[in-house]
Design a protein around this motif. Sequence first.
Motif, PDB file in Angstrom:
ATOM      1  N   GLU A  65       1.086  -1.255   0.115  1.00 59.37           N
ATOM      2  CA  GLU A  65       0.049   0.146   0.107  1.00 59.37           C
ATOM      3  C   GLU A  65       0.763   1.371   0.011  1.00 59.37           C
ATOM      4  O   GLU A  65       1.978   1.043   0.363  1.00 59.37           O
ATOM      5  CB  GLU A  65      -0.896  -0.029   1.114  1.00 59.37           C
ATOM      6  N   THR A  76       2.068   4.836   1.429  1.00 55.12           N
ATOM      7  CA  THR A  76       2.206   5.457   2.778  1.00 55.12           C
ATOM      8  C   THR A  76       2.707   6.988   2.404  1.00 55.12           C
ATOM      9  O   THR A  76       3.263   7.074   1.232  1.00 55.12           O
ATOM     10  CB  THR A  76       2.973   4.819   3.781  1.00 55.12           C
ATOM     11  N   GLU A  77       2.886   7.657   3.326  1.00 53.01           N
ATOM     12  CA  GLU A  77       3.560   9.178   3.007  1.00 53.01           C
ATOM     13  C   GLU A  77       4.821   8.695   2.628  1.00 53.01           C
ATOM     14  O   GLU A  77       5.629   9.502   1.589  1.00 53.01           O
ATOM     15  CB  GLU A  77       3.485  10.054   4.309  1.00 53.01           C
TER      16      GLU A  77
END
Lengths: 422, 233
Positions: A379, A381-382
């Motif tokens: 996924e 993320t920042e």
Amino acid sequence: MSFNRRTFLGTATATAAALAAPMVMAAGHGRPRVVVVGGGAGGATAARYIAKDSAGEIDVTLIEPSRSYYTCFFSNLYLGGFREMSSLGHSYGGLASEYGINVVHDWAVGVDRDAKTVALAGGGSVGYDRLILSPGIDFVDGAVEGWDLSAQNAMPHAYKAGSQTELLRAQILAMPQGGTFAMVAPPNPYRCPPGPYERVSMVAHTLREINPTAKILVADPKDKFSKQGLFEEGWAKHYGGMIEWIGSDFGGGNVSVDPAAMTLSIDGEVTKVDVCNVIPAMKAGRIAELAGVTEGNWAPVHAADMSSRIDPNIHILGDASAQGDMPKSGFSANSQAKVCANAVRGALTGSTVFPARFANTCWSLIDTDDGVKVGATYEATEEKIAKVDGFISETGESADVRAATYQESIGWYDGITSDMFG
Amino acid sequence: MRASELMMSLFLLAAAGMAAADQGGDPELGAEVYRQCSGCHQIGEGAVNRVGPHLNGVFDRPAGQVEGYRYSDALQRAAAGGMVWNHETLDQFLKDPRSLISRTRMSYRGLANQADRDNLLAYLRIYSDSPADIPEAAPTSAAMDHSVAPEVLAIVGDPAYGEYLSGECTSCHQANGEASGIPSITRWPTEDFVIAMHAYKEGIRPHPVMQMMASRLSDEEIAALAAFFQDVD
């Protein structure tokens, strides 16, 4: 697909573009333009998805020097005699004829980020609103002492599929009885983590048939490698005694080669070899560096849309990107390309942008009908693409499971190549 | 007249001979073999089309003719060429589906064992000889290896979201429905698709890649994928 290819090539193109014009964010030049550099698993997929899903709203140009693309994935199976080279070749004709992509067979040699143009080796340049770089890998200069590209005929890397792979196979077939095949394995990170070890398996498979007293010597700068337990189990089972792996603990990283003398030095000990497959340390394909979007050897990106952390109008896919947890693989590049295509289309036409999601699975063949795999989901993320969940084949699996895994890999090859080229 | 009578007698003899060849198989053993088929094909009283067409009356039926089933282009071409499902064509199809119909959507590697094929054909024959008298106790199984709550099955998926999500599937499963080592997932009834995905998600079906992929799909996302793939052409 709801999208009809025939209609797309006809008058609908102009109509769709006209209808979309009010929301287009192109700077005064009609349809928004996407230029993709590199026609592999990342670039071909991104070009195809943007063209297909935008149904003519976006002008897509693909710059790729090769007329035929030979997949690096499955090229080890050619070395093992499981595939013909021709079965790994793919034309760009479908991307041009069925999806309306402007396929330019040339080298991209520079990027003017202010003017938003890509310079071509053949002269001229192509303008873009969004640029997608998917150039794969190049090799780090001086990574293996004694080796450079001028030595690649004597000591092939065969890590970009095509003539190098054919050369390596020819050299393996010409080895004297009882001769030595050597590999210099690359340091992390590099394209296709299980690739060198699948290659060792495939070379062993070929040698067992025609040259059973031959030896395989692997000098590795790493102390462990992808699917190590599975490969070592398979090597002991199928190729007992043929393969010697020298990891960093035993000087596997302290190597130099002499292509003229065909010698390999490992931690000071010089060995005469018959074939030497040098896989040097890797970096992003050179155009990423020329575009000024690299830091160190790779091009850092935002996970959500694969956009460069240096230039928001440039996206980098696949091996060339520094993205986080995903391995550098064709599957990863294909997965990243679809996330990127969705985001680029949204930015240029206002279409819905769905959240990023990524996946990867890598199959490797150890011997006839002995396939293994490793995979994970990811996924955004920042800070990076982060691993969510994963699995790996187990040691001691039944022959039926391994045979089914190999069959599945053949299905995957057909799946991903049709996802890339239509 | 004489000649035609002779021809008819010869034909009947030949037909009897072919029927006799079928009798080499044991339909009870064939019922066991049929379990491999039952994930996709129904047979017996009340059988309907699922992932694959129902198989009642398959013997001597022209290919591609079951009402309401959306056949692959490849099978439609074979049908247009006049192919009929008889002992010979069924045997060949079961042995190696893609050698007979190279781009069939039937995701099945084939049944190499001749005895297994004979038994399976004998079993299928029961549901063909007298379609009006199909055995009542026949299995009508479908991909019902797992039960999904009715409210989950009732979710109407968003095909646009499904199209985006489908990118995760088409790295392996071909969007055009062709299959070679990885099953075709196009044009499934949504119910079968949803049930299969939940079975992977809950670990009831064993495949590690599919378990991993399904595990992070929500009920809505599974419904969206089912809605999208149902109508892929």
